[in-house]
Scaffold this active site. Structure first.
Site, PDB file in Angstrom:
ATOM      1  N   HIS A 115      29.582 -39.197  24.221  1.00 14.94           N
ATOM      2  CA  HIS A 115      30.209 -40.077  25.231  1.00 14.94           C
ATOM      3  C   HIS A 115      30.691 -41.372  24.588  1.00 14.94           C
ATOM      4  O   HIS A 115      30.753 -42.405  25.255  1.00 14.94           O
ATOM      5  CB  HIS A 115      29.240 -40.422  26.375  1.00 14.94           C
ATOM      6  CG  HIS A 115      28.517 -39.247  26.946  1.00 14.94           C
ATOM      7  ND1 HIS A 115      28.920 -38.585  28.069  1.00 14.94           N
ATOM      8  CD2 HIS A 115      27.407 -38.594  26.499  1.00 14.94           C
ATOM      9  CE1 HIS A 115      28.083 -37.578  28.316  1.00 14.94           C
ATOM     10  NE2 HIS A 115      27.164 -37.566  27.371  1.00 14.94           N
ATOM     11  N   SER A 120      54.466 -55.244  13.372  1.00 16.49           N
ATOM     12  CA  SER A 120      55.033 -55.591  14.671  1.00 16.49           C
ATOM     13  C   SER A 120      56.199 -56.533  14.443  1.00 16.49           C
ATOM     14  O   SER A 120      56.230 -57.283  13.462  1.00 16.49           O
ATOM     15  CB  SER A 120      53.958 -56.274  15.515  1.00 16.49           C
ATOM     16  OG  SER A 120      54.533 -57.200  16.413  1.00 16.49           O
TER      17      SER A 120
END
Ligand code: ARG
Length: 459
Positions: free
Chosen positions: A160, A282
């Site tokens: 999980h 970026s």
């Protein structure tokens, strides 16, 4: 608008453009296999018991030499498929006729474009599958090397995504290697499915001349001809769908591997990093080095699934015999295999360059990771497991954080420092020899057929 003349009749230009679709572009990827298929067909025709023979030895040789010349023009980008040709099959026939006259006009004897395209797609599928298998094994090799090198490198094992138990980087890496080795089994099943020859089934009902289907199958390096000529036609589309779904299993593994890598290379984890040249920046944030490659792979899993669905959807419910719908399966077929190959190859290049940060891996350990171990220690002194589990659960804060390095090494086999590497290496070696053998077999058959070394096509 005036109808345009084609080999198969005068057709309204808009109808011609619509029905031809993207074939003049997509079929450029089929020129080589179409020529290989035609070489086997002409070799068979030249031996067919007919008087006089359809092709003399000299004519057969001239046709095959011209087919090789076409293959070379396809490689240098000068072979053109025109809209009036409709597809690669008629473009090659046109070129053979221009160069060789009647030999070109005879090449389509006892053949239909239906069995021709079916054999092309199977040859294309074979070439692509073998290349993909080589790329998968290269990636497996990288993961197994990483597995070996970092077998004792502690890593928090998660379920999980929450901390669960002690694990190792080696266990993590070789788990993906084993997944890919299992995927290889699926690829081999698809390879075998694909490895039967439809040639000679013509439009799907055979031809009333003595074609030798076993001969063409052998010349092309297939296992055997497809027994039933109608099934040879019906299997089109189904075969593409089988190959695509096998490839999709690889894509699923790659996307999960990518997902782990994206997560574990976030600064908050910092377990792994890649050299800067494997990321992209970026346009606004100067500090950025983003895992675009991995994200694209994760994203492609849904496109790969769409390709499987397109191909299987086209054949589902289709009446028996050839239907033009099948042409629509060509693009997803090529696209689906292509994206799995690209993704596998780039991960194969990146995995050996993955940097592993032992300090971050160790810093992630806390006492919770040892809770199950403490319960199991009590079991060793005779306490029933559920009793031990409860008592640890009630006093979780008393559990101490152990030494990750000692914990990794503390049990074998089947523990984080075992990872089954010996068996996985053996599977990798066996699989690699099987792929090499299949590649050699195919290259040998085609070289013999063409009379020049394939795939080099050198003189
Ligand atoms: N481009 C066609 C295809 O992909 C070739 C076969 C055409 N056959 C026909 N009967 N119209 O299916």
């Amino acid at each position: 608008m005036k109808a345009r003349k084609t080999v198969v009749g005068d057709i309204d230009p808009r109808v011609l453009a619509f029905t031809t679709g993207r074939d003049p572009v997509l079929d450029l990827a089929l020129v080589e296999v179409d020529c290989i298929g035609s070489a086997a067909h002409v070799a068979m025709l030249s031996r067919m018991p007919m008087h006089p023979r359809l092709f003399t030895d000299a004519q057969r040789k001239a046709v095959i030499a011209e087919l090789v010349a076409i293959m070379r023009t396809a490689r240098d980008g000068t072979f053109k498929i025109r809209v009036q040709d409709q597809d690669v099959h008629l473009a090659v026939e046109r070129r053979l006729t221009q160069k060789l006259g009647d030999s070109g006009r005879k090449i389509h004897t006892a053949r239909s474009r239906n069995d021709q395209v079916a054999v092309d797609l199977r040859l294309y599928g074979k070439v692509e599958l073998l290349a993909l298998m080589g790329e998968v094994l290269e990636l497996v090799n990288g993961l197994l090397r990483m597995g070996k090198r970092f077998l004792a490198e502690p890593m928090v094992g998660r379920t999980h995504l929450q901390p669960a138990m002690v694990s190792s980087v080696g266990l993590w890496a070789s788990a993906y290697a084993e997944a890919l080795l299992d995927d290889m089994g699926v690829l081999w099943a698809a390879y075998d499915f694909n490895n039967r020859c439809p040639l000679g089934s013509a439009a799907g009902y055979g031809v009333p001349v003595p074609v030798d289907r076993a001969l063409t199958s052998r010349l092309l390096g297939f296992d055997a001809p497809i027994a039933n000529v109608l099934y040879a036609s019906n299997a089109r589309g189904k075969c593409e769908s089988v190959l695509l779904s096998a490839c999709h299993h690889v894509m699923i593994t790659l996307s999960r591997l990518s997902s782990d890598l994206i997560l574990y290379s976030m600064p908050e984890f910092g377990y792994f990093s890649f050299p800067r040249e494997f990321g992209t920046g970026s346009s606004i944030m100067p500090q950025k080095n983003n895992p675009d490659v991995l994200e694209l792979i994760r994203g492609k899993v849904s496109r790969s699934q769409a390709c499987v669905m397109a191909a299987s959807g086209i054949v589902g419910g289709l009446p028996g015999g050839y239907n033009r719908d099948l042409q629509e399966a060509k693009e997803p077929f090529m696209e689906g295999i292509g994206m799995v190959r690209d993704s596998t190859a780039i991960l194969g290049m990146m995995i050996p360059r993955l940097e592993v940060h032992g300090d971050a891996l160790r810093a992630a350990f806390d006492s919770s990771v040892f809770a199950t171990d403490v319960a199991l220690e009590a079991v060793a002194s005779g306490v029933p497991f559920r009793t031990a589990y409860r008592s640890v659960k009630e006093r979780l804060k008393d559990v101490e954080c152990g030494d990750p390095d000692q914990a990794v090494a503390r049990f074998q086999p089947g523990g984080p420092a075992d990872a089954g590497l010996v068996e996985l290496k053996k599977r990798h070696t066996e699989s690699r020899s099987a792929v090499r053998k299949a590649v050699r077999g195919f290259h040998g058959a085609v070289s013999k057929l063409l009379g020049v070394p394939y795939p080099e096509l050198s003189v």
